[in-house]
Design a protein around this motif. Structure first.
Motif, PDB file in Angstrom:
ATOM      1  N   PHE A  34      -9.472  39.857  60.440  1.00 15.77           N
ATOM      2  CA  PHE A  34     -10.817  39.422  60.072  1.00 15.77           C
ATOM      3  C   PHE A  34     -10.898  37.893  60.153  1.00 15.77           C
ATOM      4  CE2 PHE A  34     -14.321  38.529  57.143  1.00 15.77           C
ATOM      5  CZ  PHE A  34     -15.252  39.468  57.547  1.00 15.77           C
ATOM      6  N   GLN A  35     -11.858  37.384  60.903  1.00 15.73           N
ATOM      7  CA  GLN A  35     -12.043  35.936  61.040  1.00 15.73           C
ATOM      8  C   GLN A  35     -13.534  35.658  61.150  1.00 15.73           C
ATOM      9  OE1 GLN A  35      -9.684  34.144  64.076  1.00 15.73           O
ATOM     10  NE2 GLN A  35     -10.574  32.109  63.819  1.00 15.73           N
ATOM     11  N   PRO A  36     -14.229  35.541  60.004  1.00 12.28           N
ATOM     12  CA  PRO A  36     -15.677  35.333  60.033  1.00 12.28           C
ATOM     13  C   PRO A  36     -16.021  33.910  60.438  1.00 12.28           C
ATOM     14  CG  PRO A  36     -14.866  35.197  57.795  1.00 12.28           C
ATOM     15  CD  PRO A  36     -13.690  35.569  58.654  1.00 12.28           C
ATOM     16  N   PRO A  37     -17.310  33.621  60.653  1.00 10.19           N
ATOM     17  CA  PRO A  37     -17.715  32.253  60.996  1.00 10.19           C
ATOM     18  C   PRO A  37     -17.333  31.270  59.896  1.00 10.19           C
ATOM     19  CG  PRO A  37     -19.504  33.806  61.370  1.00 10.19           C
ATOM     20  CD  PRO A  37     -18.440  34.548  60.648  1.00 10.19           C
ATOM     21  N   VAL A  38     -17.150  30.029  60.259  1.00 12.42           N
ATOM     22  CA  VAL A  38     -16.829  28.982  59.296  1.00 12.42           C
ATOM     23  C   VAL A  38     -17.925  28.926  58.227  1.00 12.42           C
ATOM     24  CG1 VAL A  38     -16.497  26.499  58.977  1.00 12.42           C
ATOM     25  CG2 VAL A  38     -15.548  27.649  60.993  1.00 12.42           C
ATOM     26  N   GLY A  39     -17.509  28.900  56.970  1.00 11.53           N
ATOM     27  CA  GLY A  39     -18.460  28.819  55.867  1.00 11.53           C
ATOM     28  C   GLY A  39     -18.771  30.153  55.240  1.00 11.53           C
ATOM     29  N   THR A  40     -18.387  31.252  55.878  1.00 12.82           N
ATOM     30  CA  THR A  40     -18.621  32.572  55.292  1.00 12.82           C
ATOM     31  C   THR A  40     -17.530  32.846  54.269  1.00 12.82           C
ATOM     32  OG1 THR A  40     -19.608  33.384  57.337  1.00 12.82           O
ATOM     33  CG2 THR A  40     -18.847  35.031  55.771  1.00 12.82           C
ATOM     34  N   PRO A  41     -17.894  33.069  53.009  1.00 15.10           N
ATOM     35  CA  PRO A  41     -16.860  33.221  51.978  1.00 15.10           C
ATOM     36  C   PRO A  41     -16.251  34.612  51.957  1.00 15.10           C
ATOM     37  CG  PRO A  41     -19.027  33.389  50.978  1.00 15.10           C
ATOM     38  CD  PRO A  41     -19.248  33.090  52.441  1.00 15.10           C
ATOM     39  N   HIS A  42     -14.929  34.652  51.865  1.00 11.51           N
ATOM     40  CA  HIS A  42     -14.196  35.888  51.608  1.00 11.51           C
ATOM     41  C   HIS A  42     -14.381  36.925  52.716  1.00 11.51           C
ATOM     42  CE1 HIS A  42     -13.416  34.146  47.658  1.00 11.51           C
ATOM     43  NE2 HIS A  42     -14.722  33.934  47.542  1.00 11.51           N
ATOM     44  N   GLY A  43     -13.789  38.103  52.522  1.00  9.67           N
ATOM     45  CA  GLY A  43     -13.646  39.068  53.606  1.00  9.67           C
ATOM     46  C   GLY A  43     -14.801  40.011  53.791  1.00  9.67           C
ATOM     47  N   GLU A 123     -13.135  43.577  54.623  1.00 13.04           N
ATOM     48  CA  GLU A 123     -11.721  43.843  54.448  1.00 13.04           C
ATOM     49  C   GLU A 123     -11.510  44.762  53.247  1.00 13.04           C
ATOM     50  OE1 GLU A 123      -9.010  40.347  55.860  1.00 13.04           O
ATOM     51  OE2 GLU A 123     -10.505  39.525  54.478  1.00 13.04           O
ATOM     52  N   PRO A 124     -10.482  45.620  53.277  1.00 10.19           N
ATOM     53  CA  PRO A 124     -10.252  46.523  52.148  1.00 10.19           C
ATOM     54  C   PRO A 124     -10.119  45.804  50.818  1.00 10.19           C
ATOM     55  CG  PRO A 124      -8.899  47.170  54.027  1.00 10.19           C
ATOM     56  CD  PRO A 124      -9.536  45.857  54.387  1.00 10.19           C
ATOM     57  N   GLU A 125      -9.582  44.573  50.829  1.00 10.93           N
ATOM     58  CA  GLU A 125      -9.322  43.846  49.590  1.00 10.93           C
ATOM     59  C   GLU A 125     -10.596  43.391  48.885  1.00 10.93           C
ATOM     60  OE1 GLU A 125      -7.978  43.189  52.537  1.00 10.93           O
ATOM     61  OE2 GLU A 125      -5.938  43.952  52.204  1.00 10.93           O
ATOM     62  N   VAL A 126     -11.745  43.447  49.576  1.00 12.93           N
ATOM     63  CA  VAL A 126     -13.007  43.057  48.948  1.00 12.93           C
ATOM     64  C   VAL A 126     -13.391  44.035  47.839  1.00 12.93           C
ATOM     65  CG1 VAL A 126     -15.491  42.855  49.385  1.00 12.93           C
ATOM     66  CG2 VAL A 126     -13.874  41.776  50.926  1.00 12.93           C
ATOM     67  N   ILE A 127     -12.988  45.287  47.978  1.00 19.31           N
ATOM     68  CA  ILE A 127     -13.324  46.310  46.990  1.00 19.31           C
ATOM     69  C   ILE A 127     -12.371  46.203  45.801  1.00 19.31           C
ATOM     70  CG2 ILE A 127     -13.670  48.780  46.618  1.00 19.31           C
ATOM     71  CD1 ILE A 127     -15.514  47.492  48.710  1.00 19.31           C
ATOM     72  N   ARG A 128     -12.919  46.206  44.588  1.00 18.70           N
ATOM     73  CA  ARG A 128     -12.085  46.135  43.383  1.00 18.70           C
ATOM     74  C   ARG A 128     -11.182  47.359  43.298  1.00 18.70           C
ATOM     75  NH1 ARG A 128     -16.354  45.783  38.768  1.00 18.70           N
ATOM     76  NH2 ARG A 128     -17.256  47.351  40.155  1.00 18.70           N
ATOM     77  N   PRO A 129      -9.992  47.213  42.714  1.00 18.23           N
ATOM     78  CA  PRO A 129      -9.036  48.329  42.681  1.00 18.23           C
ATOM     79  C   PRO A 129      -9.586  49.597  42.048  1.00 18.23           C
ATOM     80  CG  PRO A 129      -7.931  46.282  42.111  1.00 18.23           C
ATOM     81  CD  PRO A 129      -9.388  45.954  42.202  1.00 18.23           C
ATOM     82  N   ASP A 130     -10.345  49.483  40.959  1.00 19.12           N
ATOM     83  CA  ASP A 130     -10.859  50.695  40.327  1.00 19.12           C
ATOM     84  C   ASP A 130     -11.871  51.402  41.221  1.00 19.12           C
ATOM     85  OD1 ASP A 130     -12.597  48.540  39.991  1.00 19.12           O
ATOM     86  OD2 ASP A 130     -13.407  49.290  38.099  1.00 19.12           O
ATOM     87  N   THR A 131     -12.697  50.631  41.906  1.00 14.26           N
ATOM     88  CA  THR A 131     -13.657  51.230  42.840  1.00 14.26           C
ATOM     89  C   THR A 131     -12.931  51.790  44.057  1.00 14.26           C
ATOM     90  OG1 THR A 131     -15.344  49.640  42.134  1.00 14.26           O
ATOM     91  CG2 THR A 131     -15.736  50.794  44.203  1.00 14.26           C
ATOM     92  N   ALA A 132     -11.909  51.092  44.516  1.00 17.61           N
ATOM     93  CA  ALA A 132     -11.137  51.565  45.674  1.00 17.61           C
ATOM     94  C   ALA A 132     -10.510  52.926  45.388  1.00 17.61           C
ATOM     95  CB  ALA A 132     -10.060  50.551  46.035  1.00 17.61           C
TER      96      ALA A 132
END
Length: 313
Positions: A34-43, A123-132
């Protein structure tokens, strides 16, 4: 989302660029990070199919190339028709349906010029563990690629997707932490509602747990273990219980689940590696090449050699 190997129109806010990060020694299908545009926060990135198509000249649909990603693609089709290959099967997505390409799937784009709708990459890591954990059956590799929510949920899901798109485009309107928290909350609400739309949740907790364990066991052992009886022994349940759990989860029997996993691996190796047919057969536990050829031809209508030379993915 455009590889450095392909041209893209230089536009502010263009989609993220999958960055080749690994390649299996025996395969030619690249794995993109995952490589979003510059300035896009997080995955997490949100765009639309039409914007994505408009911002890129000739990739990834002309010429079509298979690839894999470490992140999820989630597309709602609101107009037109979207065709997309997921693990060597062409899926057709019509208005009101969602395409969910999981991380690691082999996929290939068709020209999406007639399709419209929100396009979410995360990215999978965006989802909180309990929701995942709640979403685990729906983020699994063998979960359905095309989802058809209940009609009562369709307007809510579309509205939430566009709210997520609006929040994604509103970078700078709010403090960054609040902006990202809103995006993640909207994404989680969308995924939970989509995954648990009436009729989508396939199993009760006991049978779901049995099928999850079976699916994991197949993923680890499909090359060597091919009998349902052996998996039932491995999992400490009866063949009948295992077969019912597989049928409820997938609409297929346990033996078919095993065979489809072997067939998927055979397709991958034949198309994207330099292994001989004999080597593929041995790798998948067939006693000889003739048995493998019969297995493959019964399920695809082609011999392994003919499948390897076919032009489509």
């Amino acid at each position: 989302m455009v590889s450095s190997r392909h041209r893209a129109r230089p536009e502010q806010g263009s989609s993220s660029s999958p960055r080749p990060i690994a390649r299996a020694e025996s395969a030619s299908v690249p794995l993109h990070g995952f490589q979003p545009p510059v300035g896009t926060p997080h995955g997490l990135e949100v765009t639309t199919v039409e914007d994505f198509c408009a911002h890129h000249d000739d990739w990834p649909w002309n010429p079509p190339r298979p690839g894999r990603a470490t992140f999820h693609y989630l597309i709602l089709v609101t107009e037109g028709v979207l065709r997309h290959d997921v693990d060597h099967v062409t899926r057709t997505v019509v208005p009101g349906q969602w395409l969910w390409v999981r991380a690691g799937h082999v996929q290939r784009w068709h020209d999406p010029s007639t399709a419209r709708g929100p396009f979410i990459l995360f990215e999978p890591e965006v989802i909180r563990p309990d929701t995942a954990r709640v979403l685990a059956p729906f983020t699994a590799h063998d979960a359905p690629a095309v989802l058809t929510p209940h009609p009562d949920d369709v307007p809510w899901l579309e509205q939430t997707a566009y709210q997520l798109l609006d929040e994604h485009r509103a970078l700078g309107r709010r403090p960054l932490a609040a902006h990202h928290a809103l995006r993640c909350s909207l994404l989680e609400a969308l995924l939970l509602r989509l995954a648990h739309s009436p009729g989508a949740a396939p199993l009760g907790p006991d049978r779901h747990h049995t099928y999850e364990r079976f699916r994991d066991a197949v993923e680890l052992n499909f090359r060597e273990v091919h009998r349902v009886e052996d998996y039932a022994t491995m999992l400490g349940c009866s063949v009948r219980t295992l077969s019912r759990a597989a049928q409820m989860a997938t609409g297929r029997g346990a033996r078919e689940v095993i065979n489809e996993r072997r067939l998927l691996e055979a397709r991958r190796l034949l198309r994207h590696s330099r292994w001989s047919v004999h080597a593929v057969a041995a790798h998948l536990g067939f006693t000889d090449t003739a048995n493998f050829g019969r297995f493959f031809r019964q399920r695809t209508g082609l011999t392994p050699a003919a499948y390897r030379t076919r032009n489509d993915p």
